[in-house]
Design a protein around this motif. Structure first.
Motif: not given
Length: 577
Positions: A540-555
Motif C-alpha cells: 500500500r505504501a509503495e503504491a503511493l510512493g511511500g515506505w514502511v519500516r519495521i523495527d523489532s527485537v524479541p523482548g
C-alpha cells in the motif's frame, strides 16, 4: 639435498680454503704447499664439474643446458689443471716452462662452454627486444671493464712485456674471457627468477674469483714473476668450489620455467651505466696524468660511447612506442567506458521504467482492492444486511404470535443479531464511512474499538495540522488499522502508542509503537510465510510512493513507521473512500 648436508659442504669448502691460505702464507715455496695447491685446484674443478652435470641431469629445458655447459667448461678446466699438476707436481717442471703449454688448451677450451652456459641460465630474457637490451648492456659493461682493466693493468704491463706475441695473446685471452663471463653473470644477477637468488649469487662469486685469479696469472706471467705457488691461485680453488656449491644449491631451488616472471630491482637498471661512469672517470684521470689515451683505449672508448648512444636511441624508441601503446589502451578504455556507461544508462532507464510500471501496477492493485471492497460493502449493505434485518423482524413477529418455542426463537434472534453486528463491523472495515469525517475521527474510532475490546491499551498522539487527500487518508488508516490488528493478535495486553504527524517534506507519517514481546522481522520487512499483514502494508505504501519500516527485537517491542507523500502519483486513478 637437505639444509644440513649443504651446510656441511659449505663448512668443508671453508676449511679447504682456510688450510690452503695458511699453507700459501706460511710456506709458499715448500713442495708440499705446491702439491697441495695443485691437487686442491684440480679436485675443486672436477668436483664442481660433477656437481654441475648431476644438477643438469635433474633439470630440464634452459636449466639443464646451462648447468650442463657450465659443468663441461669446469671439466675442461679441470683436465687442463690435471696436465698442469702432472707437469709441475710429478715432473717437477717450473711454471716459466709451462706457459704457454698444453694445460692452456684445457683452460681456454673451458671459456666458450662457460660463456654459453651462463647465457642459458634461467635468469636470461626471452623476447627479442629484451635480448637486444641485454646484449647492449653486456657490451657496455664489457667495454667499460676492458677499458678499466687495460688502462690500469693490462696496457702498461703488455707495453713493457718481453714475452713473445703468442704468449701475450694467450695471456690476454684470460682477462678478456673473464670480463665476458663477469659481464654475463652480473647481468644474470640483475634478472633473477624466483628461488634462484642464492645459487646464482654463489655462481657469480665463483666466476669473479676465477676472474681475479686469471687476471693475476696474466699479470704475473707477463712480468715473468709467476712462481710455483702464488696467493691469487687460491681464487681458482675457491671459485670452482663456489660454483659446485651453486650447482648443489640449485637442486633445492624451485623449478624455473621460461614464462616465469623476472625480479629486477631498480638499482640493476643502472648497473651498465655505473661501469661506463667508472670507465669515464678512468679516462679523465688517464688524460690528465698521461696526457693522452692509447690507441686501444681510444677505440674502446669510441665503441662504448657508440653503444651508449644506440642504447639511448632504443630507449627513446621504446618509450615512444610504450607511450603510443598507452595512448591506444587509454582510447580503448575510454571507448569501453563510454560503451559500458551507455549500457548502464540504458539498464538504469529500463530499471526506472520497470519500477514505474511496478508502481503503476501496485496503484492499480490498490485501486482494484478499494473498488472491490466498495462493491462487497455495497452487496453486504444492500442485500445481505437487509435480508438479515428482515429475517430478524419476521422472527420477532413469529415470536410475538407465540407459535414457536420461546427458547428456540430467542436463540435464533440472538444469532441473527450477532450476524448483523459482524456484518456491520465488516462493512466498516471494507468501506469506513467514518473517513468522510476525516482521518483523525476514523483512527479515534478504531482506537476506541480496540480499547473497548480490552486486548490492548491504545493511546493516540495527534500532531496533524491538516487532513491528507482521501487516498492518502484511506491508505494511512488501513496501515494503522493493520498495525493495531497485528498487535492485538501477537501482543495482547500491551500498551500501544499511535502517533500521526505531518512533516515538512509535504508528506504524512504514522508511528505505531508497542511494548509487546517483539519478533525477528525478515530482511525485506515483509510478512513471514502464511501471513499477509506486513506485506500489505509495504504494498500500500509503495503504491503511493511511500515506505514502511519495521523495527523489532524479541523482548523489546515493535515499532512500525510509515510515510506517504502528500500528492501521490496517478492519484486520479484512485477513487475516494
Amino acid at each position: 639435498m637437505g639444509r644440513r648436508p649443504f651446510l656441511l659442504l659449505v663448512a668443508a669448502v671453508v676449511v679447504l680454503g682456510g688450510v690452503n691460505a695458511v699453507m700459501l702464507v706460511a710456506a709458499p715455496l715448500q713442495r708440499q704447499t705446491v702439491v697441495f695447491d695443485d691437487y686442491s685446484e684440480t679436485l675443486a674443478a672436477l668436483l664442481a664439474a660433477g656437481a654441475c652435470l648431476f644438477t643438469a641431469s635433474r633439470w630440464h629445458g634452459r636449466s639443464r643446458q646451462a648447468w650442463g655447459l657450465i659443468g663441461i667448461g669446469a671439466a675442461c678446466w679441470g683436465l687442463g689443471q690435471v696436465a698442469w699438476t702432472y707437469q709441475e707436481a710429478i715432473l717437477n717442471l717450473q711454471p716459466a716452462n709451462l706457459f704457454p703449454s698444453y694445460p692452456d688448451l684445457g683452460y681456454l677450451l673451458s671459456v666458450p662452454f662457460a660463456i654459453v652456459g651462463l647465457l642459458r641460465l634461467p635468469g636470461a630474457v626471452t623476447t627479442n627486444e629484451a635480448r637486444l637490451r641485454s646484449l647492449l648492456d653486456g657490451l657496455l659493461m664489457a667495454g667499460a671493464l676492458l677499458f678499466i682493466s687495460w688502462d690500469l693493468v693490462l696496457g702498461p704491463v703488455y707495453a713493457s712485456s718481453s714475452t713473445d706475441a703468442f704468449a701475450q695473446i694467450v695471456g690476454l685471452a684470460y682477462p678478456i674471457s673473464d670480463i665476458a663471463m663477469a659481464t654475463i653473470v652480473l647481468l644474470t644477477l640483475s634478472r633473477l627468477r624466483v628461488g634462484q637468488r642464492l645459487p646464482i649469487t654463489l655462481l657469480a662469486c665463483g666466476v669473479l674469483l676465477n676472474a681475479f685469479a686469471d687476471s693475476s696469472f696474466a699479470y704475473l706471467t707477463t712480468v715473468q714473476n709467476y712462481n710455483a705457488v702464488n696467493f691469487p691461485d687460491l681464487g681458482w680453488t675457491m671459485g670452482y668450489a663456489l660454483i659446485g656449491l651453486a650447482a648443489v644449491r640449485t637442486l633445492r631451488a624451485s623449478a624455473a620455467r621460461d614464462d616465469d616472471k623476472v625480479r629486477q630491482p631498480r638499482w640493476t637498471l643502472m648497473l651498465p651505466y655505473v661501469t661506463v661512469a667508472a670507465a669515464g672517470i678512468a679516462a679523465v684521470v688517464t688524460e690528465l696524468v698521461a696526457g693522452a689515451l692509447t690507441r686501444v683505449l681510444e677505440w674502446d672508448l669510441i665503441l662504448t660511447i657508440s653503444v651508449v648512444l644506440f642504447r639511448q636511441f632504443l630507449f627513446v624508441r621504446e618509450t615512444r612506442s610504450l607511450n603510443e601503446q598507452v595512448a591506444r589502451k587509454n582510447d580503448d578504455l575510454d571507448l569501453q567506458v563510454r560503451e559500458r556507461t551507455g549500457a548502464l544508462v540504458e539498464s538504469l532507464e529500463d530499471l526506472y521504467r520497470s519500477n514505474d510500471e511496478r508502481t503503476k501496477l501496485l496503484l492499480r492493485l490498490v485501486t482494484v482492492q478499494e473498488q472491490e471492497r466498495q462493491h462487497i460493502a455495497g452487496v453486504i449493505h444492500d442485500d445481505m444486511l437487509q435480508s438479515m434485518i428482515a429475517a430478524k423482524m419476521r422472527m420477532f413477529l413469529l415470536h410475538g404470535d407465540g407459535d414457536t418455542d420461546d427458547a428456540t426463537a430467542t436463540s435464533i434472534e440472538l444469532s441473527i443479531e450477532g450476524a448483523i453486528v459482524r456484518m456491520r463491523t465488516m462493512l466498516s472495515d471494507l468501506h469506513p464511512h467514518i473517513l468522510e469525517l476525516g482521518l483523525i475521527a476514523a483512527v479515534e474510532q478504531s482506537i476506541a474499538e480496540f480499547n473497548d475490546d480490552g486486548r490492548l491499551s491504545v493511546v493516540l498522539q495527534n500532531e496533524l495540522t491538516g487532513d491528507p487527500s482521501p487516498i492518502v487518508a484511506t491508505t494511512l488508516y488501513r496501515i494503522v488499522r493493520e498495525g493495531l490488528n497485528n498487535a492485538s493478535k501477537h501482543a495482547q495486553g500491551a500498551t500501544v502508542t499511535v502517533r500521526l504527524h505531518g512533516d515538512q517534506d509535504g508528506g504524512f507519517s504514522a508511528r505505531i509503537t508497542d511494548d509487546g514481546p517483539g519478533f525477528v522481522p525478515r530482511g525485506d520487512g515483509r510478512s513471514p510465510q502464511g501471513h499477509l499483514g506486513l506485506s500489505s502494508m509495504h504494498e500500500r505504501a509503495e503504491a503511493l510512493g511511500g515506505w514502511v519500516r519495521i523495527d523489532s527485537v524479541p523482548g523489546s517491542g515493535t515499532v512500525i513507521e510509515v510515510w506517504l507523500p502528500q500528492k501521490p502519483e496517478v492519484i486520479s486513478q484512485i477513487p475516494a473512500a
